[in-house]
Design a protein around this motif. Structure first.
Motif, PDB file in Angstrom:
ATOM      1  N   GLY A  27       0.935  -1.152  -0.132  1.00 11.90           N
ATOM      2  CA  GLY A  27       0.102   0.084   0.032  1.00 11.90           C
ATOM      3  C   GLY A  27       0.959   1.176  -0.013  1.00 11.90           C
ATOM      4  N   PRO A  28       0.173   2.248  -0.370  1.00 13.52           N
ATOM      5  CA  PRO A  28       0.994   3.621  -0.564  1.00 13.52           C
ATOM      6  C   PRO A  28       1.656   4.299   0.786  1.00 13.52           C
ATOM      7  CG  PRO A  28      -1.589   3.976  -0.611  1.00 13.52           C
ATOM      8  CD  PRO A  28      -1.108   2.502  -0.697  1.00 13.52           C
ATOM      9  N   PHE A  29       0.902   3.991   1.832  1.00 13.42           N
ATOM     10  CA  PHE A  29       1.704   4.489   3.118  1.00 13.42           C
ATOM     11  C   PHE A  29       3.206   3.989   3.382  1.00 13.42           C
ATOM     12  CE2 PHE A  29      -3.026   4.888   3.831  1.00 13.42           C
ATOM     13  CZ  PHE A  29      -3.165   6.224   4.021  1.00 13.42           C
ATOM     14  N   TRP A  30       3.541   2.824   3.171  1.00 10.82           N
ATOM     15  CA  TRP A  30       4.645   1.980   3.366  1.00 10.82           C
ATOM     16  C   TRP A  30       5.433   2.020   2.114  1.00 10.82           C
ATOM     17  CZ3 TRP A  30       5.151   1.378   8.338  1.00 10.82           C
ATOM     18  CH2 TRP A  30       4.228   1.139   9.131  1.00 10.82           C
ATOM     19  N   ALA A  31       5.212   2.677   1.202  1.00  9.25           N
ATOM     20  CA  ALA A  31       5.890   2.328  -0.110  1.00  9.25           C
ATOM     21  C   ALA A  31       7.445   2.930   0.175  1.00  9.25           C
ATOM     22  CB  ALA A  31       5.157   3.174  -1.174  1.00  9.25           C
ATOM     23  N   ARG A  32       7.378   3.996   0.719  1.00 11.48           N
ATOM     24  CA  ARG A  32       8.885   4.469   0.820  1.00 11.48           C
ATOM     25  C   ARG A  32       9.659   4.541   1.873  1.00 11.48           C
ATOM     26  NH1 ARG A  32       6.310   8.207  -2.585  1.00 11.48           N
ATOM     27  NH2 ARG A  32       6.971   8.332  -4.643  1.00 11.48           N
ATOM     28  N   LYS A  33       8.996   3.382   2.910  1.00 13.41           N
ATOM     29  CA  LYS A  33       9.581   3.242   4.343  1.00 13.41           C
ATOM     30  C   LYS A  33      10.139   1.773   4.166  1.00 13.41           C
ATOM     31  CE  LYS A  33       5.958   5.924   6.806  1.00 13.41           C
ATOM     32  NZ  LYS A  33       5.424   6.588   5.804  1.00 13.41           N
ATOM     33  N   ASP A  34      11.301   1.770   5.072  1.00 14.41           N
ATOM     34  CA  ASP A  34      11.906   0.335   4.999  1.00 14.41           C
ATOM     35  C   ASP A  34      12.554   0.099   6.282  1.00 14.41           C
ATOM     36  OD1 ASP A  34      13.336  -1.848   3.545  1.00 14.41           O
ATOM     37  OD2 ASP A  34      15.022  -0.825   4.138  1.00 14.41           O
ATOM     38  N   GLU A  35      13.631   0.978   6.997  1.00 10.73           N
ATOM     39  CA  GLU A  35      13.844   0.607   8.214  1.00 10.73           C
ATOM     40  C   GLU A  35      12.758   0.706   9.194  1.00 10.73           C
ATOM     41  OE1 GLU A  35      17.418   2.214   9.833  1.00 10.73           O
ATOM     42  OE2 GLU A  35      18.716   1.230   8.154  1.00 10.73           O
ATOM     43  N   GLY A  36      12.330   0.050   9.983  1.00 10.12           N
ATOM     44  CA  GLY A  36      11.461   0.208  10.898  1.00 10.12           C
ATOM     45  C   GLY A  36      10.123   0.015  10.693  1.00 10.12           C
ATOM     46  N   ALA A  37       9.997  -0.600   9.396  1.00  7.08           N
ATOM     47  CA  ALA A  37       8.594  -0.771   8.618  1.00  7.08           C
ATOM     48  C   ALA A  37       7.885  -2.076   8.532  1.00  7.08           C
ATOM     49  CB  ALA A  37       8.798   0.015   7.331  1.00  7.08           C
ATOM     50  N   TRP A  38       9.073  -3.021   8.714  1.00  2.00           N
ATOM     51  CA  TRP A  38       8.936  -4.818   8.416  1.00  2.00           C
ATOM     52  C   TRP A  38       8.142  -5.274   9.574  1.00  2.00           C
ATOM     53  CZ3 TRP A  38      10.900  -7.502   3.985  1.00  2.00           C
ATOM     54  CH2 TRP A  38      11.396  -6.513   2.830  1.00  2.00           C
ATOM     55  N   SER A  39       7.534  -6.290   9.400  1.00  2.00           N
ATOM     56  CA  SER A  39       6.685  -7.008  10.557  1.00  2.00           C
ATOM     57  C   SER A  39       6.715  -8.490  10.273  1.00  2.00           C
ATOM     58  CB  SER A  39       5.259  -6.652  10.304  1.00  2.00           C
ATOM     59  OG  SER A  39       4.421  -7.609  11.220  1.00  2.00           O
ATOM     60  N   ILE A  40       6.541  -9.309  11.693  1.00  2.00           N
ATOM     61  CA  ILE A  40       6.459 -10.541  11.400  1.00  2.00           C
ATOM     62  C   ILE A  40       5.024 -10.751  10.686  1.00  2.00           C
ATOM     63  CG2 ILE A  40       7.679 -11.173  13.542  1.00  2.00           C
ATOM     64  CD1 ILE A  40       4.953 -11.738  15.154  1.00  2.00           C
ATOM     65  N   PRO A  41       4.660 -12.006   9.964  1.00  2.00           N
ATOM     66  CA  PRO A  41       3.509 -12.008   9.376  1.00  2.00           C
ATOM     67  C   PRO A  41       2.456 -12.137  10.628  1.00  2.00           C
ATOM     68  CG  PRO A  41       5.131 -13.747   8.479  1.00  2.00           C
ATOM     69  CD  PRO A  41       5.793 -13.035   9.736  1.00  2.00           C
ATOM     70  N   LYS A  42       1.462 -11.422  10.528  1.00  5.36           N
ATOM     71  CA  LYS A  42       0.625 -11.476  11.618  1.00  5.36           C
ATOM     72  C   LYS A  42      -0.858 -10.570  11.302  1.00  5.36           C
ATOM     73  CE  LYS A  42       1.476  -6.947  13.695  1.00  5.36           C
ATOM     74  NZ  LYS A  42       0.244  -6.344  13.076  1.00  5.36           N
ATOM     75  N   ALA A 117      -6.611  -1.628  -5.284  1.00  2.00           N
ATOM     76  CA  ALA A 117      -6.394  -2.915  -4.490  1.00  2.00           C
ATOM     77  C   ALA A 117      -4.942  -2.641  -4.523  1.00  2.00           C
ATOM     78  CB  ALA A 117      -6.658  -4.255  -5.523  1.00  2.00           C
ATOM     79  N   PHE A 118      -4.494  -3.270  -3.339  1.00  2.00           N
ATOM     80  CA  PHE A 118      -3.092  -3.257  -3.062  1.00  2.00           C
ATOM     81  C   PHE A 118      -2.798  -4.676  -2.227  1.00  2.00           C
ATOM     82  CE2 PHE A 118      -4.012   1.295  -2.822  1.00  2.00           C
ATOM     83  CZ  PHE A 118      -2.962   1.606  -3.425  1.00  2.00           C
ATOM     84  N   PRO A 119      -1.439  -5.232  -2.610  1.00  2.00           N
ATOM     85  CA  PRO A 119      -1.144  -6.455  -1.482  1.00  2.00           C
ATOM     86  C   PRO A 119      -1.141  -6.147  -0.327  1.00  2.00           C
ATOM     87  CG  PRO A 119       0.723  -5.658  -2.826  1.00  2.00           C
ATOM     88  CD  PRO A 119      -0.347  -5.008  -3.367  1.00  2.00           C
ATOM     89  N   GLU A 120      -1.611  -6.892   0.687  1.00  2.00           N
ATOM     90  CA  GLU A 120      -1.307  -6.815   2.099  1.00  2.00           C
ATOM     91  C   GLU A 120       0.187  -6.743   2.420  1.00  2.00           C
ATOM     92  OE1 GLU A 120      -3.090  -8.558   6.497  1.00  2.00           O
ATOM     93  OE2 GLU A 120      -4.047  -8.902   4.680  1.00  2.00           O
ATOM     94  N   VAL A 121       1.032  -7.435   1.878  1.00  2.00           N
ATOM     95  CA  VAL A 121       2.540  -7.536   1.963  1.00  2.00           C
ATOM     96  C   VAL A 121       2.949  -7.364   0.387  1.00  2.00           C
ATOM     97  CG1 VAL A 121       4.189  -9.242   2.327  1.00  2.00           C
ATOM     98  CG2 VAL A 121       2.486  -9.116   4.108  1.00  2.00           C
ATOM     99  N   ASP A 122       3.982  -6.413   0.260  1.00  2.00           N
ATOM    100  CA  ASP A 122       4.371  -6.435  -1.163  1.00  2.00           C
ATOM    101  C   ASP A 122       5.718  -7.086  -1.077  1.00  2.00           C
ATOM    102  OD1 ASP A 122       6.243  -4.735   0.434  1.00  2.00           O
ATOM    103  OD2 ASP A 122       5.387  -2.691  -0.509  1.00  2.00           O
ATOM    104  N   ARG A 123       6.528  -7.631  -0.145  1.00  2.00           N
ATOM    105  CA  ARG A 123       7.580  -8.497  -0.243  1.00  2.00           C
ATOM    106  C   ARG A 123       7.899  -8.778   1.107  1.00  2.00           C
ATOM    107  NH1 ARG A 123       9.105  -3.016  -0.628  1.00  2.00           N
ATOM    108  NH2 ARG A 123      10.842  -2.280   0.667  1.00  2.00           N
ATOM    109  N   ALA A 124       8.720  -9.817   0.904  1.00  2.00           N
ATOM    110  CA  ALA A 124       9.090 -10.647   2.055  1.00  2.00           C
ATOM    111  C   ALA A 124      10.612 -10.713   2.150  1.00  2.00           C
ATOM    112  CB  ALA A 124       8.557 -11.950   2.407  1.00  2.00           C
ATOM    113  N   GLY A 125      11.451 -11.037   2.967  1.00  2.00           N
ATOM    114  CA  GLY A 125      12.818 -11.315   3.209  1.00  2.00           C
ATOM    115  C   GLY A 125      13.316 -11.751   4.336  1.00  2.00           C
TER     116      GLY A 125
END
Length: 154
Positions: A27-42, A117-125
Motif C-alpha cells: 500500500g501507498p503509506f509504506w511504499a517509501r518506508k524501509d527501516e522500522g517498517a517490516w513486521s512478522i506475518p500477523k 487494490a494493494f497487496p497486504e504484503v508487497d515483499r518478504a525477506g
C-alpha cells in the motif's frame, strides 16, 4: 479491551546463523518506508478464534504458503497503539521470491472516490539478527530480542 493480533516469528539457520523472515506492508503509506517498517506475518484474531490458529491463518494469507512446524509460544507484547500481539516462533524455510499476499482495497488517492487494490504484503525477506533488528517495527522488536535471548541461553 485492546485489539489482539497473532503472528509467527519464522526463522531458519543459514551456515549456523539465525535468519528471520519479515514482511513489508503493501500500500501507498509504506511504499517509501524501509527501516522500522517490516513486521512478522500477523493479523487480527477473530472473536473466539484460537490465537495460534489465527497466527497460522494470517501467515498463510500474507505469504501465500502454509507454515508447518514446531510452534513455540514467544509471548504477548503490547504495541505502542495498545494492540496486543501474541507470537509463536517456528523454524521453516520460505521462498521469499514466491510470496503471494492477499489484497485489500482502499480509497486512493485520498478523497478521490477511486478504490484501488494493494497487496497486504508487497515483499518478504530473510534478515540476519542485526538486519532484522533494524527492519522490524519498533513495537515488535521485543519479540525478536526475547527469542534471540532464549536461543543464546539455551
Amino acid at each position: 479491551m485492546p485489539q489482539r493480533s497473532a503472528g509467527l516469528l519464522i526463522y531458519r539457520r543459514n551456515a549456523g546463523a539465525l535468519q528471520f523472515l519479515l514482511v513489508h506492508p503493501g500500500g501507498p503509506f509504506w511504499a517509501r518506508k524501509d527501516e522500522g517498517a517490516w513486521s512478522i506475518p500477523k493479523g487480527l484474531v477473530d472473536e473466539g478464534e484460537d490465537e495460534l490458529k489465527a497466527a497460522r491463518r494470517e501467515a498463510e494469507e500474507e505469504l501465500g504458503v502454509a507454515i508447518n512446524g514446531d510452534f513455540q509460544p514467544a509471548g504477548s507484547y503490547r504495541q505502542p497503539g495498545g494492540k496486543i500481539v501474541s507470537a509463536w516462533s517456528v523454524e521453516a524455510d520460505v521462498d521469499t521470491d514466491a510470496v503471494k499476499s492477499n489484497m485489500f482495497t482502499m480509497e486512493w488517492p485520498p478523497r478521490s472516490g477511486s478504490m484501488k487494490a494493494f497487496p497486504e504484503v508487497d515483499r518478504a525477506g530473510w534478515f540476519s539478527e542485526l538486519e532484522a533488528g533494524l527492519k522490524i517495527l519498533k513495537g515488535q522488536r521485543a519479540i525478536l530480542d526475547d527469542f534471540v535471548e532464549r536461543q543464546n541461553a539455551g
